[in-house]
Design a protein around this motif. Structure first.
Motif, PDB file in Angstrom:
ATOM      1  N   TYR A   1       7.766 -27.646 -13.237  1.00 23.46           N
ATOM      2  CA  TYR A   1       6.746 -28.051 -14.208  1.00 23.46           C
ATOM      3  C   TYR A   1       5.391 -27.504 -13.786  1.00 23.46           C
ATOM      4  O   TYR A   1       4.696 -26.853 -14.536  1.00 23.46           O
TER       5      TYR A   1
ATOM      6  N   TRP B   1      10.479 -37.724 -23.456  1.00 25.08           N
ATOM      7  CA  TRP B   1       9.601 -38.541 -22.623  1.00 25.08           C
ATOM      8  C   TRP B   1       9.124 -39.694 -23.486  1.00 25.08           C
ATOM      9  O   TRP B   1       8.923 -39.521 -24.694  1.00 25.08           O
TER      10      TRP B   1
ATOM     11  N   CYS C   1      10.330 -26.251 -17.455  1.00 20.55           N
ATOM     12  CA  CYS C   1       9.581 -26.743 -18.609  1.00 20.55           C
ATOM     13  C   CYS C   1       8.207 -26.122 -18.727  1.00 20.55           C
ATOM     14  O   CYS C   1       7.760 -25.818 -19.813  1.00 20.55           O
TER      15      CYS C   1
ATOM     16  N   TRP D   1      12.416 -30.306 -11.529  1.00 21.79           N
ATOM     17  CA  TRP D   1      11.539 -29.714 -12.537  1.00 21.79           C
ATOM     18  C   TRP D   1      10.799 -28.523 -11.964  1.00 21.79           C
ATOM     19  O   TRP D   1      10.327 -28.586 -10.830  1.00 21.79           O
TER      20      TRP D   1
ATOM     21  N   TYR E   1      10.027 -30.246 -25.853  1.00 19.34           N
ATOM     22  CA  TYR E   1       9.545 -31.612 -25.610  1.00 19.34           C
ATOM     23  C   TYR E   1       9.482 -32.312 -26.972  1.00 19.34           C
ATOM     24  O   TYR E   1       8.547 -32.133 -27.731  1.00 19.34           O
TER      25      TYR E   1
ATOM     26  N   ASP F   1       8.305 -33.203  -9.992  1.00 10.08           N
ATOM     27  CA  ASP F   1       7.170 -32.839 -10.852  1.00 10.08           C
ATOM     28  C   ASP F   1       5.942 -33.670 -10.525  1.00 10.08           C
ATOM     29  O   ASP F   1       6.034 -34.776 -10.008  1.00 10.08           O
ATOM     30  N   GLU F   2       4.802 -33.114 -10.859  1.00 10.82           N
ATOM     31  CA  GLU F   2       3.527 -33.836 -10.829  1.00 10.82           C
ATOM     32  C   GLU F   2       3.320 -34.626  -9.539  1.00 10.82           C
ATOM     33  O   GLU F   2       2.929 -35.786  -9.564  1.00 10.82           O
TER      34      GLU F   2
HETATM   35  C1  ACM Z   1       7.278 -33.336 -16.736  1.00  6.43           C
HETATM   36  O1  ACM Z   1       6.919 -33.065 -17.866  1.00  6.43           O
HETATM   37  N1  ACM Z   1       6.643 -34.248 -16.023  1.00  6.43           N
HETATM   38  C2  ACM Z   1       8.428 -32.699 -16.123  1.00  6.43           C
END
Ligand code: ACM
Ligand code: ZN
Length: 522
Positions: free
Chosen positions: A341, A422, A359, A339, A387, A289-290
């Motif tokens: 994402y 998270w 997600c 992910w 989340y 992700d990201e």
């Molecule tokens: C994410 O929310 N960074 C998977």
């Protein structure tokens, strides 16, 4: 009627027949995991249950493996005069039967009417993701999370162990990862250093603890993004060998693992080799992700890899990178997950064997349909409503109750559901529990109970008994009022959260990018 969470598939109570009363001296079949209900009975009712093989004597709780039960995790309970029979195909089912029995005992103060239950889960994957990268949670904290997961019949701990803000798992080959990479100089809450890590022995202890509670552990080694803590220890892992500190604040970082150097793969494979030894459940989450591609666009090694492999762009390079890591894991008999994402534009270049924790893409029906056709396994981790770090103003209890659970109309196309914790803004267990409960109760119903459960109304109806159960474990939950906020509270909590998301880190990233651009030109 009992108010069991998650709702069992079928339950019949017959008040005209004699039921079961818990006594001191009631015996229970001697499985190691019954220790939990023994201590529950002692604490709640002062009754001492004794582990004993069934001798045909009365006042027994008899657990029995039974091949005739269809579902691997299913169980039946029959509470009759002086005896409780719990039958299941596997020990997992027996364990879940005991979780239900606990709630029955609590609601009847140990005097259960004649009851028959048949129960099995809707989804085989029922997870909770715990991010220990942003804030470190002690071994005791993690065990408490695991206990509370087990109470909800969840069966996967997705354990996020590597982050920009901290590396949490001891890797013998790279000692700096924990010596240096596990500590950040300050946090978003105060100016004190924060950190911690799990030794390999502690990891094994937690994995064993999970297994006793029928929970599998999927560790997450987040690559190629979210690698600042590792880069701070071994700068050569980044594209420009930059000297960075372990990240202090939240925000998507622009320095990621270089995907052009062979040494990056060497590092990844060496870390995976040690993770494989620690985590025997045959699946590892590899993040994905990201991963902002700014550095890759400028990096001669990444650009060379793109050219040599005939790739279109940096996104393709990430697809190749994830696919190669998946191939490595497959060669060791392991599967991988990542992910979905960000928008995954060119997923046709990504191995379909990598399961997705979905997600951000839950609404992209076409992508979901295509990936299902390619055989990809999909887990619903949609940020709305799963989340649980989001304030109740964003993901209300009602939203969790009303989520259909599955990603498509056909339940068999969704592997399962996973709640996400998270911890950018969740510095301790008090906050974690406030955000997790009661939403986890509703999530567990989506994951376990039959399609259509819960409705908001049925969940509210059961809430009192659910809170009584959570009280036994001294859970610091949110009240129904807080979990279903009024218009004003909803917007206030949303503003509070947004204020923390938009901070000066964005400006810092801009300045930092300019520096890298200058360096790349040299
Ligand atoms: C994410 O929310 N960074 C998977
Ligand atoms: Zn590079």
């Amino acid at each position: 009627m009992f108010n069991i969470i998650p709702q069992p598939v079928n339950m019949i109570i017959n008040q005209s027949k004699k039921g079961f009363t818990l006594h001191t001296g009631t015996t229970i079949s001697p499985y190691p995991f019954v220790a939990d209900i023994i201590s529950f009975a002692k604490k709640q009712f002062g009754k001492k249950i004794i582990m004993h093989e069934d001798t045909g004597e009365e006042r027994s709780i008899i657990l029995k493996l039974d091949e005739s039960i269809e579902h691997d995790e299913g169980y039946t309970i029959k509470c009759e005069n002086r005896r409780v029979f719990i039958n299941a195909k596997t020990e997992n089912g027996l364990f879940y039967g005991l979780q239900t029995l606990k709630q029955m005992l609590l609601q009847t103060e140990g005097k259960i009417p004649y009851t028959e239950i048949t129960d099995y889960p809707r989804f085989s994957y029922r997870g909770y993701m715990l991010d220990c990268g942003r804030y470190f949670y002690s071994v005791e904290d993690v065990k408490r999370v695991v206990d509370l997961m087990a109470l909800h019949k969840l069966n996967v701990l997705h354990w996020h162990l590597t982050e920009d803000q901290g590396w949490r798992v001891e890797i013998k080959k790279y000692p700096l990862l924990t010596e240096k990479g596990s500590m950040r100089s300050h946090t978003n809450f105060n100016h004190k250093p924060h950190g911690g890590y799990y030794t390999q022995d502690q990891i094994k202890e937690i994995v064993a603890y999970c297994h006793e509670r029928k929970i599998k552990v999927i560790p997450e080694f987040d690559i190629p993004g979210h690698m600042v803590a590792a880069i701070s220890c071994y700068p050569e892992l980044s594209c420009f060998a930059r000297n960075l500190e372990v990240a202090t604040h939240w925000g998507v970082k622009h320095d990621i693992l270089c995907a052009g150097k062979e040494t990056s793969y060497e590092f990844v494979y060496n870390v995976l080799d040690e993770l494989i030894e620690l985590f025997p459940d045959k699946i590892i989450h590899i993040g994905g992700d990201e991963a902002v591609k700014m550095r890759w666009e400028l990096c001669p090694d990444c650009q060379k890899a793109i050219k040599e492999n005939g790739l279109r762009d940096e996104n393709d390079l990430q697809m190749l990178f994830m696919t190669k890591v998946d191939e490595y894991l497959k060669s060791k008999g392991y599967a991988s997950a990542m992910w979905s994402y960000d928008k995954i534009e060119n997923s046709q270049n990504l191995s379909p064997d990598i399961a997705w924790t979905v997600c951000g893409m839950g609404d992209d029906k076409e992508l979901i349909e295509n990936e299902l056709k390619r055989g990809r396994k999909l887990i619903n981790t949609h940020c709305y409503p799963y989340y649980f770090d989001f304030p109740y103003g964003w993901n209300t209890l009602k939203m969790v109750c009303e989520d259909g659970g599955a990603l498509t109309d056909d339940d068999t196309e969704t592997w399962g559901i996973e709640a996400q914790m998270w911890t950018e803004y969740v510095p301790n267990m008090k906050r974690l529990e406030f955000l997790t409960f009661p939403r986890l109760g509703a999530m567990a119903e989506n994951a376990w109970a039959e399609k259509g459960y819960p409705s908001f109304a049925t969940f509210l109806h059961k809430a009192n008994d659910y809170y009584k159960l959570l009280d036994v474990y001294k859970v610091k939950y949110a009240s129904i009022k807080k979990a279903c906020p009024s218009f004003i509270y909803k917007h206030a909590s949303s503003l509070w959260f947004k204020r923390r998301v938009f901070h000066w880190q964005g400006l810092y990233n801009l300045i930092d990018d300019a520096k890298v651009k200058k360096q790349a030109k040299k």
